[in-house]
Motif scaffolding. Structure first.
Motif, PDB file in Angstrom:
ATOM      1  N   SER A 222       0.828  -1.214   0.000  1.00 58.12           N
ATOM      2  CA  SER A 222       0.000   0.000   0.000  1.00 58.12           C
ATOM      3  C   SER A 222       0.857   1.255   0.000  1.00 58.12           C
ATOM      4  N   LEU A 223       1.990   1.222   0.692  1.00 60.82           N
ATOM      5  CA  LEU A 223       2.887   2.376   0.698  1.00 60.82           C
ATOM      6  C   LEU A 223       3.518   2.574  -0.670  1.00 60.82           C
ATOM      7  N   ASP A 225       2.251   1.717  -3.584  1.00 58.71           N
ATOM      8  CA  ASP A 225       1.216   2.235  -4.485  1.00 58.71           C
ATOM      9  C   ASP A 225       0.926   3.702  -4.201  1.00 58.71           C
ATOM     10  N   GLU A 226       0.966   4.100  -2.935  1.00 58.52           N
ATOM     11  CA  GLU A 226       0.708   5.502  -2.599  1.00 58.52           C
ATOM     12  C   GLU A 226       1.794   6.411  -3.142  1.00 58.52           C
ATOM     13  N   THR A 229       1.314   6.722  -6.879  1.00 59.20           N
ATOM     14  CA  THR A 229       0.176   7.583  -7.210  1.00 59.20           C
ATOM     15  C   THR A 229       0.534   9.049  -7.062  1.00 59.20           C
ATOM     16  N   ARG A 230       1.233   9.388  -5.994  1.00 60.35           N
ATOM     17  CA  ARG A 230       1.585  10.795  -5.782  1.00 60.35           C
ATOM     18  C   ARG A 230       2.594  11.282  -6.811  1.00 60.35           C
ATOM     19  N   ASP A 251       2.541  15.119   3.115  1.00 61.47           N
ATOM     20  CA  ASP A 251       1.185  15.021   3.651  1.00 61.47           C
ATOM     21  C   ASP A 251       0.646  16.368   4.105  1.00 61.47           C
ATOM     22  N   PHE A 473       2.722   9.553   5.223  1.00 64.47           N
ATOM     23  CA  PHE A 473       2.344   8.424   4.363  1.00 64.47           C
ATOM     24  C   PHE A 473       1.654   7.334   5.181  1.00 64.47           C
ATOM     25  N   GLY A 474       0.735   7.753   6.028  1.00 65.83           N
ATOM     26  CA  GLY A 474      -0.057   6.815   6.805  1.00 65.83           C
ATOM     27  C   GLY A 474       0.552   6.369   8.109  1.00 65.83           C
TER      28      GLY A 474
END
Length: 544
Positions: A222-223, A225-226, A229-230, A251, A473-474
């Motif tokens: 998930s990290l 992919d994030e 995407t950014r 963020d 990043f979460g």
């Protein structure tokens, strides 16, 4: 322009297709023309006949009007020795072609250059990008594609010791401005097939190459992919330094605290990748980005892992104490000398009162003047030539401070407070975190000069609340203390021995959270004490 006219004529569906999708930038890509003469006209028209863009043509039987192969490159971006070998190979390939067959010439050229990785390109825009990136491109007649070879050269800075993150013990190599060199430095640290590096180009005009590095299985999917995407969402004309990307993908863009770390040390990047973090390496700058990060990560140094854990823990606590001093010392001095004088011992209070008796300015204005003076001196020392910069900054601080005290403009205690605050600010390893502390210090000084200690407390509470609410990043920014995690607290403010750090951070690492096997103490060998009776019995047996 010839390029625009041919592009419209060769792609009749461009106008209708561009209206239905804004991501195609208005038209379909123009393919490489099979006629070499037309392709070269397109090439010259697009690049504007720039003198540094060289086109070497080779024709059959010396006919310059009918070239079979054209070699295109930018002077100064390639290795001249390899270029000479490629030009000689291209000339020999043309000499062997007696019938002017372009496809056979292309195949022969590809066979004669086995040591270089040739890439086949069928789009003309990719040909332009390859040439401007430092590649050599071969265009062949009667061939609807081009061959490009990377022989990058020219003037490049060699690998040197980092200037902003120096260590006493540890590797002395730092990143350079070349992306390929930086990727090789990281690859040299991590000799594993799980290391992934994805390269993409960002910037309409600069076409800057950006590499995303991570270890598959350790970094969270998930990290990854994030981050992709950014990066893919960035639409800009230029990327000249990694800070361009940092400001676009972070963020909380309005917070003074950094949520992405930058470093110019390959060992720091390798250690971060092993923890499950992701690194972004940008071509043209020696500073790589690391994400996600936490607040306490900015008080850690690479040298903490190259020396004993007890000394590393002491230094981390010292840095945190220096951070508190740099943040609160001027504010506490202003608040106590202005509002809460009863908190000082009588002897110290009399001494401070005697020093401030002839001072014309209040403590708040006095502190602001001294802080701004020191900031000006420090900025002047950075911008001046390297030979005289340190001398000017040191001499300027001493002369101005001594002259201000003798003139009665400021007190001697204020000079000590401001000087020690500035020195404590330099102890923080991260320049971005040190800059954030400098900015917040002025706000706390205003609150201290207005409301005293209550103003300082009213400023600290929102700051702590803000730090706890931040995420990178979460990942919680104040991890592992808010929320508290006992397992992750082994390598944050306190560094435990290597044999005690068995797992990676929970919120950062992916599936593979095990760093090493549980430590097993070496077995103690039992000492066998000989029995005197058994020895006597053995001797009697030998005699009998």
């Amino acid at each position: 322009m010839l390029y625009d006219w041919l592009k419209k004529s060769l792609t009749p569906r461009a106008r209708t297709f561009a209206g239905s999708s804004s991501s195609m930038k208005g038209s379909l890509p123009l393919p490489v023309h099979a006629n070499l003469t037309v392709t070269l006209e397109l090439f010259r028209s697009k690049l504007g006949n720039s003198p540094d863009v060289i086109i070497r043509s080779f024709g059959s039987a010396g006919e310059a009007s009918a070239p079979l192969i054209a070699v295109c490159y930018v002077e100064g971006l390639i290795d001249n020795l390899l270029l000479a070998e490629l030009l000689e190979t291209a000339a020999k390939a043309v000499e062997k072609d007696t019938e002017g067959n372009g496809p056979e010439t292309a195949e022969r050229l590809a066979r004669d250059i086995p040591s270089l990785a040739l890439r086949k390109t069928e789009v003309l825009d990719q040909v332009f990008a390859s040439v401007l990136s430092g590649d050599v491109v071969f265009l062949m007649d009667q061939t609807p594609y081009a061959l490009s070879a990377s022989i990058g050269g020219g003037l490049r800075r060699s690998v040197e010791e980092p200037t902003s993150q120096t260590v006493i013990r540890g590797p002395k190599e730092g990143f350079t401005e070349d992306l390929s060199t930086n990727m090789a430095l990281v690859r040299r640290k991590l000799k594993t097939p799980a290391l992934r590096m994805e390269v993409r180009q960002i910037g309409t005009y600069t076409q800057t190459r950006v590499a995303v590095a991570y270890i598959e299985g350790i970094a969270k999917d998930s990290l990854i992919d994030e981050v992709r995407t950014r990066l893919d969402s960035i639409q800009t004309d230029s990327i000249l330094e990694s800070n361009y990307i940092e400001e676009m993908i972070q963020d909380a863009p309005l917070t003074p605290f950094p949520t992405i770390m930058n470093t110019e040390r390959p060992d720091a990047v390798a250690a971060s990748l092993l923890d499950g973090q992701i690194a972004i390496i940008v071509d043209g700058t020696p500073f790589a980005l690391i994400m996600p990060v936490t607040f306490f990560k900015f008080f850690q140094s690479s040298e903490d892992y190259y020396q004993r854990y007890d000394l590393a823990t002491f230094l981390r606590v010292l840095r945190m104490a220096a951070c508190l001093v740099a943040l609160l010392l001027p504010s506490l001095y202003i608040a106590i000398t202005t509002f809460q004088q009863e908190m000082l011992p009588m002897t110290m209070l009399i001494t401070l009162a005697a020093q401030r008796e002839g001072t014309p300015l209040p403590a708040l204005i006095e502190a602001f003047v001294m802080e701004m003076t020191f900031e000006v001196i420090r900025e002047a020392g950075v911008r001046m030539p390297r030979v005289i910069g340190p001398a000017i900054s040191i001499v300027g601080a001493l002369v101005i401070g001594q002259a201000a005290v003798q003139a009665g403009l400021v007190s001697g205690t204020m000079v000590i407070v401001v000087s020690f605050t500035a020195i404590a600010n330099f102890v923080i390893p991260s320049i971005d975190m040190a800059a954030a502390i400098r900015l917040i210090r002025f706000t706390l000084m205003i609150l201290a000069g207005t409301f005293g200690l209550f103003g300082i407390l009213a400023g600290i509470i929102p700051i702590l609340n803000h730090l706890v609410s931040l995420r990178s990043f979460g990942v919680d920014y104040f991890l592992p203390y808010a929320p508290f995690n006992r397992t992750n607290s082994k390598d944050w403010l306190v560094r435990m021995p290597w044999w005690a750090m068995k797992s990676r951070p929970d919120q950062i690492a992916g599936k593979n959270k095990t760093r090493q096997a549980p430590y097993q103490y070496p077995p103690v060998e039992e000492q066998v004490v000989p029995d005197p009776k058994a020895k006597d019995q053995q001797q009697d047996k030998q005699r009998g």
